[in-house]
Scaffold this motif. Structure first.
Motif, PDB file in Angstrom:
ATOM      1  N   PHE A 185      -1.926  20.302  -2.409  1.00 28.38           N
ATOM      2  CA  PHE A 185      -1.953  19.155  -3.326  1.00 28.38           C
ATOM      3  C   PHE A 185      -3.412  18.768  -3.608  1.00 28.38           C
ATOM      4  O   PHE A 185      -4.238  18.746  -2.693  1.00 28.38           O
ATOM      5  CB  PHE A 185      -1.209  17.963  -2.724  1.00 28.38           C
ATOM      6  CG  PHE A 185       0.296  18.077  -2.819  1.00 28.38           C
ATOM      7  CD1 PHE A 185       1.033  17.254  -3.661  1.00 28.38           C
ATOM      8  CD2 PHE A 185       0.973  19.041  -2.080  1.00 28.38           C
ATOM      9  CE1 PHE A 185       2.408  17.376  -3.763  1.00 28.38           C
ATOM     10  CE2 PHE A 185       2.360  19.175  -2.171  1.00 28.38           C
ATOM     11  CZ  PHE A 185       3.079  18.337  -3.013  1.00 28.38           C
ATOM     12  N   GLY A 186      -3.721  18.461  -4.885  1.00 30.24           N
ATOM     13  CA  GLY A 186      -5.074  18.049  -5.265  1.00 30.24           C
ATOM     14  C   GLY A 186      -5.110  16.547  -5.492  1.00 30.24           C
ATOM     15  O   GLY A 186      -4.129  15.955  -5.957  1.00 30.24           O
ATOM     16  N   GLU A 187      -6.247  15.938  -5.189  1.00 29.47           N
ATOM     17  CA  GLU A 187      -6.322  14.472  -5.262  1.00 29.47           C
ATOM     18  C   GLU A 187      -6.541  13.972  -6.694  1.00 29.47           C
ATOM     19  O   GLU A 187      -7.297  14.566  -7.455  1.00 29.47           O
ATOM     20  CB  GLU A 187      -7.459  13.951  -4.380  1.00 29.47           C
ATOM     21  CG  GLU A 187      -7.495  12.423  -4.347  1.00 29.47           C
ATOM     22  CD  GLU A 187      -8.528  11.850  -3.388  1.00 29.47           C
ATOM     23  OE1 GLU A 187      -9.314  12.636  -2.833  1.00 29.47           O
ATOM     24  OE2 GLU A 187      -8.523  10.624  -3.227  1.00 29.47           O
ATOM     25  N   VAL A 188      -5.863  12.882  -7.051  1.00 31.34           N
ATOM     26  CA  VAL A 188      -6.136  12.179  -8.316  1.00 31.34           C
ATOM     27  C   VAL A 188      -6.395  10.708  -8.009  1.00 31.34           C
ATOM     28  O   VAL A 188      -5.931  10.178  -6.992  1.00 31.34           O
ATOM     29  CB  VAL A 188      -4.956  12.284  -9.322  1.00 31.34           C
ATOM     30  CG1 VAL A 188      -4.811  13.685  -9.855  1.00 31.34           C
ATOM     31  CG2 VAL A 188      -3.646  11.803  -8.693  1.00 31.34           C
ATOM     32  N   VAL A 245       0.462   7.902 -12.124  1.00 33.29           N
ATOM     33  CA  VAL A 245       0.225   9.350 -12.034  1.00 33.29           C
ATOM     34  C   VAL A 245       0.995  10.060 -13.154  1.00 33.29           C
ATOM     35  O   VAL A 245       0.483  10.978 -13.797  1.00 33.29           O
ATOM     36  CB  VAL A 245       0.639   9.893 -10.644  1.00 33.29           C
ATOM     37  CG1 VAL A 245       0.624  11.413 -10.612  1.00 33.29           C
ATOM     38  CG2 VAL A 245      -0.294   9.339  -9.569  1.00 33.29           C
ATOM     39  N   TYR A 261      -0.348  12.260 -16.168  1.00 35.64           N
ATOM     40  CA  TYR A 261       0.210  13.592 -16.449  1.00 35.64           C
ATOM     41  C   TYR A 261       0.549  13.724 -17.939  1.00 35.64           C
ATOM     42  O   TYR A 261       0.168  14.697 -18.593  1.00 35.64           O
ATOM     43  CB  TYR A 261       1.464  13.824 -15.584  1.00 35.64           C
ATOM     44  CG  TYR A 261       2.303  14.980 -16.069  1.00 35.64           C
ATOM     45  CD1 TYR A 261       1.935  16.291 -15.780  1.00 35.64           C
ATOM     46  CD2 TYR A 261       3.433  14.757 -16.859  1.00 35.64           C
ATOM     47  CE1 TYR A 261       2.683  17.350 -16.266  1.00 35.64           C
ATOM     48  CE2 TYR A 261       4.178  15.805 -17.344  1.00 35.64           C
ATOM     49  CZ  TYR A 261       3.804  17.101 -17.058  1.00 35.64           C
ATOM     50  OH  TYR A 261       4.538  18.150 -17.548  1.00 35.64           O
ATOM     51  N   MET A 270      -2.324  16.018 -18.537  1.00 30.65           N
ATOM     52  CA  MET A 270      -2.099  17.186 -17.678  1.00 30.65           C
ATOM     53  C   MET A 270      -0.823  17.947 -17.991  1.00 30.65           C
ATOM     54  O   MET A 270      -0.441  18.844 -17.240  1.00 30.65           O
ATOM     55  CB  MET A 270      -2.070  16.734 -16.203  1.00 30.65           C
ATOM     56  CG  MET A 270      -3.428  16.275 -15.701  1.00 30.65           C
ATOM     57  SD  MET A 270      -3.436  16.033 -13.919  1.00 30.65           S
ATOM     58  CE  MET A 270      -2.505  14.524 -13.786  1.00 30.65           C
ATOM     59  N   LEU A 275       3.057  21.205 -10.519  1.00 37.38           N
ATOM     60  CA  LEU A 275       1.783  20.526 -10.389  1.00 37.38           C
ATOM     61  C   LEU A 275       1.871  19.637  -9.145  1.00 37.38           C
ATOM     62  O   LEU A 275       2.793  18.835  -9.018  1.00 37.38           O
ATOM     63  CB  LEU A 275       1.576  19.685 -11.653  1.00 37.38           C
ATOM     64  CG  LEU A 275       0.236  19.034 -11.883  1.00 37.38           C
ATOM     65  CD1 LEU A 275      -0.892  20.053 -11.865  1.00 37.38           C
ATOM     66  CD2 LEU A 275       0.251  18.314 -13.236  1.00 37.38           C
ATOM     67  N   LYS A 276       0.902  19.828  -8.240  1.00 34.61           N
ATOM     68  CA  LYS A 276       0.961  19.097  -6.963  1.00 34.61           C
ATOM     69  C   LYS A 276      -0.213  18.139  -6.876  1.00 34.61           C
ATOM     70  O   LYS A 276      -1.369  18.569  -6.804  1.00 34.61           O
ATOM     71  CB  LYS A 276       0.893  20.097  -5.806  1.00 34.61           C
ATOM     72  CG  LYS A 276       2.099  21.016  -5.703  1.00 34.61           C
ATOM     73  CD  LYS A 276       1.871  22.041  -4.608  1.00 34.61           C
ATOM     74  CE  LYS A 276       3.158  22.327  -3.854  1.00 34.61           C
ATOM     75  NZ  LYS A 276       2.912  23.148  -2.661  1.00 34.61           N
ATOM     76  N   LEU A 277       0.083  16.835  -6.897  1.00 35.59           N
ATOM     77  CA  LEU A 277      -0.980  15.826  -6.912  1.00 35.59           C
ATOM     78  C   LEU A 277      -0.786  14.837  -5.766  1.00 35.59           C
ATOM     79  O   LEU A 277       0.354  14.494  -5.430  1.00 35.59           O
ATOM     80  CB  LEU A 277      -0.935  15.059  -8.242  1.00 35.59           C
ATOM     81  CG  LEU A 277      -0.975  15.921  -9.516  1.00 35.59           C
ATOM     82  CD1 LEU A 277      -0.743  15.056 -10.756  1.00 35.59           C
ATOM     83  CD2 LEU A 277      -2.303  16.663  -9.634  1.00 35.59           C
ATOM     84  N   TYR A 278      -1.894  14.387  -5.190  1.00 34.36           N
ATOM     85  CA  TYR A 278      -1.780  13.306  -4.208  1.00 34.36           C
ATOM     86  C   TYR A 278      -2.811  12.222  -4.509  1.00 34.36           C
ATOM     87  O   TYR A 278      -3.775  12.457  -5.255  1.00 34.36           O
ATOM     88  CB  TYR A 278      -1.881  13.844  -2.771  1.00 34.36           C
ATOM     89  CG  TYR A 278      -3.280  13.931  -2.180  1.00 34.36           C
ATOM     90  CD1 TYR A 278      -3.842  12.847  -1.500  1.00 34.36           C
ATOM     91  CD2 TYR A 278      -4.036  15.086  -2.294  1.00 34.36           C
ATOM     92  CE1 TYR A 278      -5.125  12.934  -0.960  1.00 34.36           C
ATOM     93  CE2 TYR A 278      -5.305  15.180  -1.749  1.00 34.36           C
ATOM     94  CZ  TYR A 278      -5.845  14.094  -1.082  1.00 34.36           C
ATOM     95  OH  TYR A 278      -7.114  14.175  -0.548  1.00 34.36           O
ATOM     96  N   TYR A 279      -2.596  11.047  -3.944  1.00 31.13           N
ATOM     97  CA  TYR A 279      -3.474   9.907  -4.229  1.00 31.13           C
ATOM     98  C   TYR A 279      -3.514   8.971  -3.034  1.00 31.13           C
ATOM     99  O   TYR A 279      -2.616   8.979  -2.181  1.00 31.13           O
ATOM    100  CB  TYR A 279      -2.967   9.117  -5.457  1.00 31.13           C
ATOM    101  CG  TYR A 279      -1.490   8.786  -5.379  1.00 31.13           C
ATOM    102  CD1 TYR A 279      -0.542   9.623  -5.970  1.00 31.13           C
ATOM    103  CD2 TYR A 279      -1.025   7.676  -4.666  1.00 31.13           C
ATOM    104  CE1 TYR A 279       0.813   9.357  -5.872  1.00 31.13           C
ATOM    105  CE2 TYR A 279       0.324   7.404  -4.562  1.00 31.13           C
ATOM    106  CZ  TYR A 279       1.242   8.246  -5.171  1.00 31.13           C
ATOM    107  OH  TYR A 279       2.589   7.992  -5.052  1.00 31.13           O
TER     108      TYR A 279
END
Ligand code: HAM
Length: 419
Positions: free
Chosen positions: A35-38, A82, A86, A90, A97-101
């Motif tokens: 997961f990538g950070e946003v 988020v 998106y 995005m 799509l893997k996002l974390y915050y």
């Protein structure tokens, strides 16, 4: 004196060291799962949250008009933001799509231990798919985050909102009444729900059916008490994948309704039983929100963990160990030694050590007291005799043991002692 607002907190350095340790452990878990950070804004157009989050959240929102007369809200949660991000920027990215915050959220609630008006969440959203393995991946990440934070005692409950939601919405045509009943189910307030059934003359058989479904809790075999459906098949597959991931501590709970309105499929919650009233440390599930914000419909699954509650829960099991705030405190024994002290502290810092030096021109004994009170592991005393031999006295602040060490070697001596 101006007091801080009710339900908010100040965090000092010792508390922050603990929080950062817990946060970092959970961030690392997100990275391990790809997961990538946003980061999204702290405030948004209030409509982002009023469109689908539900009355519960709307009642608790901090809403204000900005100087351009636009209605804004401090974010009560981060999922909607988020998904807005998106849809805005995005949507063409490869799926899933893997996002974390990680960020602060605001809800005007009645403050108590574990419940604040400003609190912090770490969360993840997996966008673009609705397979059982998607839900299992999100639950596996959630469990990994919590374990990595150091919590041992927690209960994962997994349900499917589709079962109760479709029953209530099919049978109760008045939307407001259906929404009210779902809210009461979320609070497990069956008495109040019974009152609504009586007041609106709704069939008692429906009440009993709702309560019996909400009561299905325990091992996956509890699903045998229900007719097979897409929802039960989905849940069984989620549990199968979780088992392959080595996650076996999950229970079924078909009573989970969730306070937010946007969920449509699997829903899950995690409790830390030691916390008492505010024991829910995580909430999540699958949902669609993108079409509401002007995008193509897309399935997503996600969760958010209440960081404040996780820190409380971990501490309830035992102290959170953090590194010493300072590795070394450099003390010139006499005024004419000060010029050496600054060179020494600069060198320690360049070696990556946490080092500090006397800047208040105190005497040796006051400086030693200060070094102890700020939790320094070592004091480095720079005296005339030692400096004549390019040496210093290294004092272990815990044991009081002292040794004379060459200036060139004092950094590596400290680094070596902590290994
Ligand atoms: P939520 O259940 O409203 O879900 O919040 C998630 C977690 O935030 C809760 O389980 C709790 O630990 C913490 N929390 C909520 N309110 C407070 C408060 N007033 N004080 C301290 N902690 C609190 C969501 O926010 C969804 N956005 C989760 C999600 C993500 N669903 C899908 N993706």
């Amino acid at each position: 004196m101006i007091q801080r607002p009710r339900g908010t907190r100040d965090f000092g350095p010792a508390e922050m060291a603990k929080r950062r340790k817990v946060e970092q452990a959970m961030r690392d878990a997100c990275a391990r799962f790809g997961f990538g950070e946003v980061v999204t804004p702290t405030f948004e157009h209030s409509e982002l949250f009023t469109l689908r989050s539900g009355q519960g959240i709307i009642d608790e929102m901090y809403v204000f008009k900005d100087k351009g007369d636009r209605e804004m809200a401090l974010r009560p949660e981060i999922t909607a933001a988020v998904i807005r991000f998106y849809v805005n920027e995005m949507s063409t990215m490869p799926k899933p799509l893997k996002l974390y915050y990680l960020g602060n959220c605001f809800r005007y609630e009645n403050p108590q231990s574990g419940r604040y008006r400003e609190f912090f969440q770490i969360g993840a959203e997996l966008i673009g798919t609705k397979t059982p393995e998607t839900d299992a991946e999100i639950i596996a990440l959630a469990v990994n985050c919590i374990r990595s934070a150091g919590l041992e005692n927690f209960v994962v409950r997994i349900g499917h909102i589709g079962i109760l939601k479709s029953l209530v919405k099919d049978q109760i045509k008045d939307e407001a009444t259906a929404a009210e009943i779902l809210r009461m189910l979320d609070k497990e307030d069956f008495d109040a729900m019974g009152d609504v059934f009586d007041a609106k003359a709704l069939p008692r058989g429906l009440f009993d059916k709702i309560v019996s479904i909400a009561d299905i809790k325990g091992g996956i075999d509890e699903l045998n008490n229900l007719e097979d459906s897409d929802a039960t098949r989905h849940l069984r597959e989620v549990f199968d994948v979780l088992k392959l991931y080595g996650i076996e501590e999950c229970q079924v709970d078909l009573g989970i309704v969730r306070g937010l309105d946007y969920y449509s499929g699997m829903v899950f919650e995690v409790d830390a039983p030691r916390l008492g009233a505010e024991k829910q440390i995580l909430g999540g599930g699958s949902y669609t929100l993108s079409e509401l914000f002007g995008g193509e419909p897309v399935f997503s699954t996600g969760f958010a963990i209440g960081i404040d509650r996780v820190v409380l829960a971990v501490e309830a099991e035992g102290p959170i160990k953090t590194p010493a705030p300072l590795d070394a405190y450099v003390i010139p024994a006499k005024d004419d030694m000060r010029k050496y002290a600054f060179g020494i502290v600069a060198r320690l810092r360049s070696q990556g050590l946490k080092a500090d030096v006397d800047i208040m021109r105190r005497n040796l004994s006051k400086n030693l007291k200060y070094a102890a009170s700020v939790g320094a592991s070592y004091a480095i005393i720079v005296g005339n005799e030692e400096m004549a031999k390019r040496s210093v006295t290294l004092r272990d602040m815990k044991t009081g043991k002292q040794q004379v060490v060459l200036v060139d070697e004092v950094g590596s001596a400290i680094i070596g002692s902590s290994k």
